[in-house]
Design a protein around this motif. Structure first.
Motif, mmCIF file in Angstrom:
data_model
loop_
_atom_site.group_PDB
_atom_site.id
_atom_site.type_symbol
_atom_site.label_atom_id
_atom_site.label_comp_id
_atom_site.label_asym_id
_atom_site.label_seq_id
_atom_site.Cartn_x
_atom_site.Cartn_y
_atom_site.Cartn_z
ATOM 1 N N THR A 126 45.479 -13.764 -12.984
ATOM 2 C CA THR A 126 45.102 -14.971 -12.248
ATOM 3 C C THR A 126 44.049 -14.601 -11.219
ATOM 4 O OG1 THR A 126 46.790 -14.578 -10.583
ATOM 5 C CG2 THR A 126 47.419 -15.929 -12.481
ATOM 6 N N LEU A 127 43.334 -15.605 -10.742
ATOM 7 C CA LEU A 127 42.270 -15.352 -9.770
ATOM 8 C C LEU A 127 42.832 -14.721 -8.506
ATOM 9 C CD1 LEU A 127 40.032 -18.506 -10.032
ATOM 10 C CD2 LEU A 127 39.306 -16.148 -10.367
ATOM 11 N N SER A 128 43.982 -15.218 -8.046
ATOM 12 C CA SER A 128 44.515 -14.694 -6.780
ATOM 13 C C SER A 128 44.954 -13.244 -6.939
ATOM 14 C CB SER A 128 45.662 -15.572 -6.277
ATOM 15 O OG SER A 128 46.602 -15.753 -7.310
ATOM 16 N N ALA B 174 41.860 -11.203 -6.887
ATOM 17 C CA ALA B 174 41.307 -11.147 -5.529
ATOM 18 C C ALA B 174 42.048 -10.111 -4.692
ATOM 19 C CB ALA B 174 41.405 -12.524 -4.881
ATOM 20 N N ALA C 284 34.492 -18.239 -8.416
ATOM 21 C CA ALA C 284 35.875 -18.577 -8.083
ATOM 22 C C ALA C 284 36.563 -17.400 -7.402
ATOM 23 C CB ALA C 284 36.630 -18.967 -9.353
ATOM 24 N N SER D 280 35.416 -17.103 -3.736
ATOM 25 C CA SER D 280 36.062 -18.023 -2.792
ATOM 26 C C SER D 280 37.533 -17.663 -2.607
ATOM 27 C CB SER D 280 35.899 -19.477 -3.239
ATOM 28 O OG SER D 280 36.181 -19.604 -4.599
ATOM 29 N N GLU D 281 38.142 -17.126 -3.667
ATOM 30 C CA GLU D 281 39.542 -16.703 -3.576
ATOM 31 C C GLU D 281 39.690 -15.547 -2.583
ATOM 32 O OE1 GLU D 281 41.624 -18.516 -5.564
ATOM 33 O OE2 GLU D 281 43.373 -17.559 -4.652
ATOM 34 N N GLU E 28 39.463 -16.557 1.001
ATOM 35 C CA GLU E 28 40.638 -17.252 1.527
ATOM 36 C C GLU E 28 41.794 -16.319 1.858
ATOM 37 O OE1 GLU E 28 41.707 -20.387 -1.132
ATOM 38 O OE2 GLU E 28 39.747 -21.329 -0.900
#
Lengths: 106, 473
Positions: B303-305, B308, B465, B468-469, B472
């Protein structure tokens, strides 16, 4: 065999130039960092536009008195194509190298 | 007694012309030499261009034919108009095209050079004053192949032309080459009347056109940079052949110089792929190799998170870019990611495979466009020893250049090609559009590696994406 010997002797200077140019090309290109392979290829590509000299010679001595001939048309195309190669090649290379230069200022 | 110019039957203009050719030749060599260092490269390009302009101007005003007449005024006007048309077109095309279309553009300009050489040779062949029939015909053949081959390469890079992988192409090409050789020999040995001569030279032109098309048609993927460089060399040689006809040393030196430089660049690349040039030309990529049915792991997405977090808490990250980066135009987004990670104290480097992309040094140009300092770009041989100590390797749009099958699967078509050892790093994130095979059509076991996580989607979107992840976090 004799034909070959005569040919070699008559063109010996040219053959020398050719052989030495080969070594020159190898020498200049070896050890170039791969960062510069693209601009280098593009620059070399522009230099191969040296055929434009041939185009100028050809079109320069085309007989124009007989009006529009096939040779005239082909000659004009040869010069246009050659110029495209030269101008396009050098301009593109310059654009590529601009990108490398930008970072130096920072 | 001293010899005068008159004794030799030449004018001072002839001497000036030859001197200008000498200067031009020196400028070509110096220019290209300067281009081998990033600092002086721009100057080198200018020098070489200056040499060309000088030779063009002096030829226009000082060249004399065998009868001793210079170029007539009307001819000069026609030539200047033709040059003006070519210059304007060339400058517009070269300025307008996006940087991502650079490989196509280089191919296109190479094609025009080949066409010019072919046309000059075609006309000189029917010129009775021309005594070098062999050289003229070679110039015609090589120039034409360079032209049609480059046009096909242009079409392929632009996505307008597909590939033909059919097995018969190989035999067709060999047969065609034999026919061309036979026809050339016939034209040289047999005494032909002018009409027949012209007819045969046009047939030869047509055959060479077809050969150029069929020669490039089956070549694709990682072999594209090699073929572009080879075609470049051919154009140089064709120009040198024309120089032979005119006994013009600047053309000969320029052409052969470019030819040998191109040939060396070609060989450097085939060496980097651990393949022979013949293998690239004849043995086109495609199919073969291990099938997917072998035992392997499964595909695992990330997943992106998770990605990240993984990246933010790494010490060092290596990015392996490929053609997918160019297609998605993700170079700017990529640089944003690098800056962001560096702000967090992560060391980021790019691992550049010699044949990544579609032309030599393609990735370098692409990343340079996005302001990635070239000191961050590390070549394959220099980065591979560091791979086991790398926390995360991000593979962006690259496939064959990180395929471990090249190392351990003798049945794979790319077996023996050195790769970037992405599989040795501690974690691997692969950004990919989908599960399609790479250009070479070979299954990549890196994707099934236990350490590998896939991030599907367009590379640019994925990276943005991800950026930006990370922000955050």
């Amino acid at each position: 065999m004799e034909d070959f010997l005569v040919y070699f002797y008559q063109n010996k200077e040219t053959i020398f130039v050719i052989v030495l140019s080969i070594f020159l090309g190898v020498e200049v290109i070896s050890n170039v960092p791969s960062v510069l392979h693209t601009p280098l290829m593009s620059g070399a590509n522009a230099i191969s536009g040296v055929i434009i000299i041939g185009g100028i010679i050809l079109l320069g001595h085309t007989d124009l008195s007989s009006g529009i001939s096939l040779n005239l048309i082909l000659g004009i195309f040869a010069v246009i194509f050659g110029t495209l190669n030269v101008v396009g090649g050098f301009v593109v290379t310059d654009r590529m190298l601009d990108m490398f230069k930008k970072k130096k200022k920072k | 007694m001293n010899t005068t110019l008159q004794d030799l039957g030449i004018s001072s203009g002839d001497v000036i012309l030859e001197i200008s050719y000498l200067i031009a030749a020196v400028l070509f060599v110096f220019g290209l030499k300067l281009m081998s260092h990033p600092e002086s490269a721009k100057k080198g390009n200018l020098w070489a261009g200056g040499g060309m302009v000088l030779a063009m101007i002096t030829t226009l005003f000082l060249h004399r034919d065998a009868d001793g007449s210079t170029i007539g005024m009307t001819n000069v006007v026609v030539i200047v108009i033709a040059i003006a048309v070519g210059s304007v077109l060339g400058a517009i095309i070269a300025r307008r095209i996006k940087m991502t279309a650079m490989p196509q553009l280089v191919s296109f300009f190479n094609a025009t050079g080949g066409a010019a050489s072919a046309l000059v040779a075609l006309m000189e062949y029917s010129n009775p004053e021309n005594t070098s029939a062999l050289v003229t015909l070679l110039g015609l053949i090589i120039g034409t192949i360079a032209f049609s081959g480059s046009m096909i390469a242009y079409g392929k890079l632009d996505g307008k032309v597909g590939d033909i992988f059919a097995g018969w192409v190989k035999y067709f090409n060999v047969a065609l080459l034999l026919i061309i050789a036979a026809l050339t020999t016939y034209m040289l040995v047999v005494d032909l009347d002018p009409g027949m001569q012209t007819l045969l030279s046009y047939i030869l032109l047509a055959l060479a056109l077809v050969y150029g098309v069929m020669f490039v048609m089956p070549i694709g993927g990682a072999d594209m940079p090699v073929v572009i460089s080879l075609l470049n060399a051919l154009t140089g040689i064709a120009a040198a052949m024309a120089g032979f006809i005119y006994h013009n040393q600047a053309m000969i030196l320029g052409g052969i110089f470019v030819g040998s430089a191109g040939a060396i660049l070609t060989l450097l690349m085939t060496k980097a792929m651990n393949r022979s040039l013949l293998n690239v030309i004849v043995g086109a990529f495609g199919g073969g190799g291990a099938g997917i049915d072998k035992e392997h792991g499964s595909i695992k997405e990330i997943t992106l998170s998770d990605a990240a977090v993984l990246l933010s808490y790494s010490q060092n990250v290596v990015i392996v870019p490929g053609y997918g980066l160019a297609v998605a135009q993700a170079q700017y987004a990529c640089n944003d990611l690098v800056k962001l990670l560096e702000g967090k104290g992560v060391e980021v480097k790019f691992a550049i495979h010699p044949v990544a992309g579609r032309m030599p040094g393609h990735m370098n140009v692409l990343l340079a466009e996005a302001d990635v300092p070239y000191t961050k770009l590390v070549e394959m041989d220099d980065i591979n020893p560091d791979m086991p100590n790398t926390d995360v390797t991000i593979v962006i749009g690259a496939n064959d250049v990180v395929n471990p099958a090249a190392l351990d699967d003798p049945s794979s078509p790319i077996y023996g090609m050195p790769i970037i050892n992405a599989h040795e790093s501690k974690n691997i994130i692969v950004m990919k559009r989908g599960m399609g095979k790479g250009y070479a059509g070979i299954e990549n076991f890196l994707f099934f590696n236990n350490k590998t996580r896939m991030l599907f989607g367009n590379a640019k979107d994925s990276i943005q994406a991800l950026v930006s992840e990370i922000k955050e976090l």
